[in-house]
Design a protein around this motif. Structure first.
Motif, PDB file in Angstrom:
ATOM      1  N   ALA A  64       0.809  -0.575  -0.228  1.00 37.78           N
ATOM      2  CA  ALA A  64       0.182  -0.093  -0.447  1.00 37.78           C
ATOM      3  C   ALA A  64       0.874   1.385  -0.044  1.00 37.78           C
ATOM      4  O   ALA A  64       0.719   1.915  -0.785  1.00 37.78           O
ATOM      5  CB  ALA A  64      -1.007  -0.483   1.239  1.00 37.78           C
ATOM      6  N   LEU A  65       2.176   1.091   0.641  1.00 31.94           N
ATOM      7  CA  LEU A  65       2.597   2.444   0.943  1.00 31.94           C
ATOM      8  C   LEU A  65       3.200   2.763  -0.823  1.00 31.94           C
ATOM      9  O   LEU A  65       3.594   3.786  -1.052  1.00 31.94           O
ATOM     10  CB  LEU A  65       3.775   2.266   1.821  1.00 31.94           C
ATOM     11  N   GLU A  66       3.986   1.159  -0.552  1.00 32.75           N
ATOM     12  CA  GLU A  66       4.814   1.619  -2.241  1.00 32.75           C
ATOM     13  C   GLU A  66       3.451   2.562  -3.727  1.00 32.75           C
ATOM     14  O   GLU A  66       3.940   3.046  -3.945  1.00 32.75           O
ATOM     15  CB  GLU A  66       5.214   0.268  -2.838  1.00 32.75           C
ATOM     16  N   PHE A  67       2.483   1.623  -3.141  1.00 29.73           N
ATOM     17  CA  PHE A  67       1.347   1.977  -4.234  1.00 29.73           C
ATOM     18  C   PHE A  67       1.022   3.521  -4.058  1.00 29.73           C
ATOM     19  O   PHE A  67       1.146   4.599  -4.698  1.00 29.73           O
ATOM     20  CB  PHE A  67      -0.258   1.225  -3.666  1.00 29.73           C
ATOM     21  N   THR A  68       0.934   3.851  -2.784  1.00 29.88           N
ATOM     22  CA  THR A  68       0.830   5.427  -2.485  1.00 29.88           C
ATOM     23  C   THR A  68       1.532   6.506  -2.412  1.00 29.88           C
ATOM     24  O   THR A  68       1.755   7.482  -3.777  1.00 29.88           O
ATOM     25  CB  THR A  68       0.593   5.586  -0.753  1.00 29.88           C
ATOM     26  N   ILE A  69       2.557   5.546  -2.806  1.00 28.21           N
ATOM     27  CA  ILE A  69       4.372   6.724  -2.836  1.00 28.21           C
ATOM     28  C   ILE A  69       4.865   6.867  -4.472  1.00 28.21           C
ATOM     29  O   ILE A  69       4.205   7.788  -5.770  1.00 28.21           O
ATOM     30  CB  ILE A  69       5.987   5.703  -3.095  1.00 28.21           C
ATOM     31  N   LEU A  70       3.644   5.642  -5.914  1.00 27.79           N
ATOM     32  CA  LEU A  70       4.018   5.589  -7.157  1.00 27.79           C
ATOM     33  C   LEU A  70       2.567   6.618  -7.809  1.00 27.79           C
ATOM     34  O   LEU A  70       3.076   7.241  -8.537  1.00 27.79           O
ATOM     35  CB  LEU A  70       3.962   4.643  -7.244  1.00 27.79           C
ATOM     36  N   THR A  71       1.623   6.407  -7.569  1.00 27.87           N
ATOM     37  CA  THR A  71       0.885   7.575  -7.717  1.00 27.87           C
ATOM     38  C   THR A  71       0.617   8.867  -7.171  1.00 27.87           C
ATOM     39  O   THR A  71       0.014   9.909  -6.812  1.00 27.87           O
ATOM     40  CB  THR A  71      -0.483   6.472  -7.569  1.00 27.87           C
ATOM     41  N   ALA A  72       1.802   9.140  -6.124  1.00 28.50           N
ATOM     42  CA  ALA A  72       1.966  10.783  -5.443  1.00 28.50           C
ATOM     43  C   ALA A  72       0.204  10.873  -5.019  1.00 28.50           C
ATOM     44  O   ALA A  72      -0.336  11.761  -4.819  1.00 28.50           O
ATOM     45  CB  ALA A  72       2.197  11.631  -6.613  1.00 28.50           C
ATOM     46  N   SER A  73      -0.393   9.222  -3.645  1.00 25.80           N
ATOM     47  CA  SER A  73      -1.830   9.852  -3.199  1.00 25.80           C
ATOM     48  C   SER A  73      -1.774   9.676  -2.441  1.00 25.80           C
ATOM     49  O   SER A  73      -1.137   9.891  -1.415  1.00 25.80           O
ATOM     50  CB  SER A  73      -2.152   8.352  -3.832  1.00 25.80           C
ATOM     51  N   ARG A  74      -3.510  10.388  -1.843  1.00 26.63           N
ATOM     52  CA  ARG A  74      -3.371  10.567  -0.425  1.00 26.63           C
ATOM     53  C   ARG A  74      -3.837   9.570   0.449  1.00 26.63           C
ATOM     54  O   ARG A  74      -4.137   8.355  -0.602  1.00 26.63           O
ATOM     55  CB  ARG A  74      -4.280  11.480  -0.270  1.00 26.63           C
ATOM     56  N   SER A  75      -2.814   8.671   1.383  1.00 28.95           N
ATOM     57  CA  SER A  75      -3.687   7.787   2.178  1.00 28.95           C
ATOM     58  C   SER A  75      -4.757   7.295   2.176  1.00 28.95           C
ATOM     59  O   SER A  75      -5.456   6.337   2.067  1.00 28.95           O
ATOM     60  CB  SER A  75      -2.839   7.531   2.991  1.00 28.95           C
ATOM     61  N   GLY A  76      -5.883   8.622   2.654  1.00 28.93           N
ATOM     62  CA  GLY A  76      -7.004   7.317   2.310  1.00 28.93           C
ATOM     63  C   GLY A  76      -7.549   7.551   1.152  1.00 28.93           C
ATOM     64  O   GLY A  76      -8.323   6.801   1.407  1.00 28.93           O
ATOM     65  N   GLU A  77      -7.474   7.528   0.599  1.00 28.02           N
ATOM     66  CA  GLU A  77      -7.937   6.975  -1.304  1.00 28.02           C
ATOM     67  C   GLU A  77      -7.688   5.673  -1.785  1.00 28.02           C
ATOM     68  O   GLU A  77      -7.646   5.160  -2.038  1.00 28.02           O
ATOM     69  CB  GLU A  77      -7.193   8.913  -2.318  1.00 28.02           C
ATOM     70  N   VAL A  78      -6.087   5.711  -0.728  1.00 25.49           N
ATOM     71  CA  VAL A  78      -5.382   4.370  -1.288  1.00 25.49           C
ATOM     72  C   VAL A  78      -5.980   3.153  -0.509  1.00 25.49           C
ATOM     73  O   VAL A  78      -6.933   2.417  -0.559  1.00 25.49           O
ATOM     74  CB  VAL A  78      -4.313   4.336  -0.778  1.00 25.49           C
ATOM     75  N   TYR A  79      -6.342   3.505   1.560  1.00 26.74           N
ATOM     76  CA  TYR A  79      -6.923   2.654   2.181  1.00 26.74           C
ATOM     77  C   TYR A  79      -8.461   2.100   1.431  1.00 26.74           C
ATOM     78  O   TYR A  79      -8.600   1.055   1.762  1.00 26.74           O
ATOM     79  CB  TYR A  79      -7.146   3.147   3.026  1.00 26.74           C
ATOM     80  N   GLN A  80      -8.894   3.455   0.477  1.00 24.34           N
ATOM     81  CA  GLN A  80     -10.369   2.914   0.577  1.00 24.34           C
ATOM     82  C   GLN A  80     -10.278   2.576  -0.885  1.00 24.34           C
ATOM     83  O   GLN A  80     -11.702   1.856  -1.402  1.00 24.34           O
ATOM     84  CB  GLN A  80     -11.167   4.390   0.626  1.00 24.34           C
ATOM     85  N   ALA A  81      -9.573   2.178  -1.954  1.00 23.85           N
ATOM     86  CA  ALA A  81      -9.583   1.757  -3.146  1.00 23.85           C
ATOM     87  C   ALA A  81      -9.904   0.493  -2.896  1.00 23.85           C
ATOM     88  O   ALA A  81      -9.340  -0.606  -2.411  1.00 23.85           O
ATOM     89  CB  ALA A  81      -7.931   1.978  -3.996  1.00 23.85           C
ATOM     90  N   ARG A  82     -10.637   0.358  -4.233  1.00 20.72           N
ATOM     91  CA  ARG A  82     -11.539  -1.507  -4.765  1.00 20.72           C
ATOM     92  C   ARG A  82     -10.985  -1.708  -5.886  1.00 20.72           C
ATOM     93  O   ARG A  82     -10.702  -0.980  -6.887  1.00 20.72           O
ATOM     94  CB  ARG A  82     -13.105  -0.532  -3.869  1.00 20.72           C
ATOM     95  N   TRP A  83     -11.146  -2.357  -6.406  1.00 14.43           N
ATOM     96  CA  TRP A  83     -10.414  -3.190  -7.465  1.00 14.43           C
ATOM     97  C   TRP A  83     -11.954  -2.556  -8.807  1.00 14.43           C
ATOM     98  O   TRP A  83     -11.449  -2.591  -9.746  1.00 14.43           O
ATOM     99  CB  TRP A  83     -11.024  -4.783  -7.731  1.00 14.43           C
ATOM    100  N   PRO A  84     -13.143  -2.648  -8.647  1.00 13.62           N
ATOM    101  CA  PRO A  84     -13.594  -1.809  -9.657  1.00 13.62           C
ATOM    102  C   PRO A  84     -13.709  -0.772 -10.255  1.00 13.62           C
ATOM    103  O   PRO A  84     -13.419  -0.470 -11.458  1.00 13.62           O
ATOM    104  CB  PRO A  84     -15.267  -1.825  -8.742  1.00 13.62           C
TER     105      PRO A  84
END
Length: 410
Positions: free
Chosen positions: A242-262
């Motif tokens: 999750a942290l690697e993905f957050t860094i790669l996308t320069a996203s906010r953590s809240g956006e990443v935690y709640q990410a769903r496959w659809p």
């Protein structure tokens, strides 16, 4: 002319010893029992009969408070209603109960579930898996106290222990306590000044703090990112992915935690974050670098649900804990000087200093709103192709090698 209101004085209320009812005017009486105990009464005529209701005992209810309550009662009587019945309808709640009612009234005001949970937690109310409220958090000293009895000293007892060490949390907590007490006053559960008010009140009682700078989070130097990413890829935990993905996308953590496959289109390499999870309240398309797509393919192979969370937590059907990435970074990886959100600043510093990408593209990658309303109206696209090149460059920077790993962890 004999005055009809405010006949009593603080001294007389305190020292009077004669049993009986002593009028303050306007229906307010101090009743002294033969035992010496004192209590406040409000008296008025109802259907031609003299009726009385208690307003609390003295000194728990001061003369000033009793007068405020009597004023409220007179307004109710003047409106043709019965103050006794109204007091029975809605007794004064505790601070915790008032907080619950305020939070329930806020309804859809929350930007996301994490924002809602922060309010519940800091106000000593959190939900367990059965959606039941539990006592927890910072306000345990207030939660069971009647909301009309909360004083400045009570508020200070909550804020003072964290005022210097957790300045941002303390500031937000003070504002939330102020909101609860303002709500209580609007519901006529308390009178007088708000003891959590900052300007002209707590600002004179608490030590001055450094001015808070929203968005300024401790950021790792971008030159250390390649070494850090190498360390991160060696870890197998979901929080590491999750942290690697957050860094790669320069996203906010809240956006990443709640990410769903659809939300993920692996074929096109796009992650579409819905508007309700974005700070700006707008849908945001995130172009995924090759490394981000590889990471997601690996997670997709072991997913439990097609519509589940991309980064699942330990409990079935729940996302990763909202502090999992910070705990990984600061505790397990022994880098307490940095924050997860700081990687957004790190990304911006790198893009500004080391690349020729346009400022507008960099800001768009961070999901920042750029320009005035007119400029935004004329911007027809989200520059996805240009942002993809930027994110590919960022991923390439993060995968440069491991030459600085020893220096980073030293």
């Amino acid at each position: 002319m004999t005055r009809s209101l405010n006949k009593l004085s603080d001294r007389k209320v305190k020292t009077e010893s004669k049993p009986g009812r002593h009028a303050d005017g306007g229906g307010l009486y101090l009743e002294i029992k033969p035992s010496g105990s004192r209590a406040w009464l409000f008296m008025w005529k109802l259907d031609g009969k003299r009726t009385a209701m208690g307003l609390g005992s003295y000194p728990a209810v001061s003369l000033a408070n009793a007068r405020d309550k009597a004023t409220d009662c007179r307004r109710i009587v003047a409106a043709g209603r019965n103050p006794l019945e109204e007091s029975r309808k809605e007794a004064v709640p505790t601070f915790g109960e008032a907080a619950d009612k305020l939070l329930a009234s806020m309804g859809k005001a929350w930007k996301n579930a994490k924002h809602r949970d922060q309010w519940y937690y800091t106000l000593s109310r959190r939900r367990d898996d059965a959606d039941n409220l539990k006592k927890d958090g910072y306000c345990l000293g207030l939660i069971d106290k009647s909301v009309d009895q909360i004083t400045t000293d009570d508020v200070l007892s909550v804020l003072t222990p964290i005022w210097s060490e957790k300045a941002e949390t303390a500031s937000r907590l003070r504002g939330r306590i102020e909101n609860v007490l303002a709500y209580a006053k609007a519901r006529r559960w308390r009178q007088g000044e708000n003891p959590a008010l900052w300007r002209g009140h707590l600002s004179t009682l608490l030590p001055k703090r450094q001015k808070l700078q929203r968005g300024r989070h401790a950021a790792m130097p971008y030159t250390d990112v390649p070494a850090f990413m190498a360390l991160l890829r060696d870890r197998s935990a979901t929080s590491a992915r999750a942290l690697e993905f957050t860094i790669l996308t320069a996203s906010r953590s809240g956006e990443v935690y709640q990410a769903r496959w659809p939300e993920i289109d692996l074929d096109k390499g796009i992650w579409t974050v819905p508007a309700e999870r974005m700070k700006a309240g707008r849908e945001h398309r995130v172009p995924l670098s090759k490394r981000a797509v590889i990471l997601l393919h690996e997670l997709y192979e072991v997913r439990l649900f097609d519509d589940g969370f991309v980064f699942p937590g330990q409990k079935l059907g729940e996302p990763l804990s909202s502090n999992a990435m910070d705990a990984l970074l600061q505790e397990r990886m022994k880098l307490p000087q940095f924050t997860v959100h700081g990687f957004r600043s790190c990304f911006k510093d790198w893009a500004t200093d080391e690349t020729s990408h346009q400022r507008e593209i960099i800001e768009a990658a961070l999901a920042h709103v750029v320009g005035d309303h007119a400029e935004q109206a004329y911007r027809r696209t989200d520059a996805l192709a240009k942002r993809r090149r930027l994110m590919d460059d960022w991923a390439e920077h993060g995968c440069k090698g491991t030459s600085n790993v020893v220096a980073l962890v030293a």
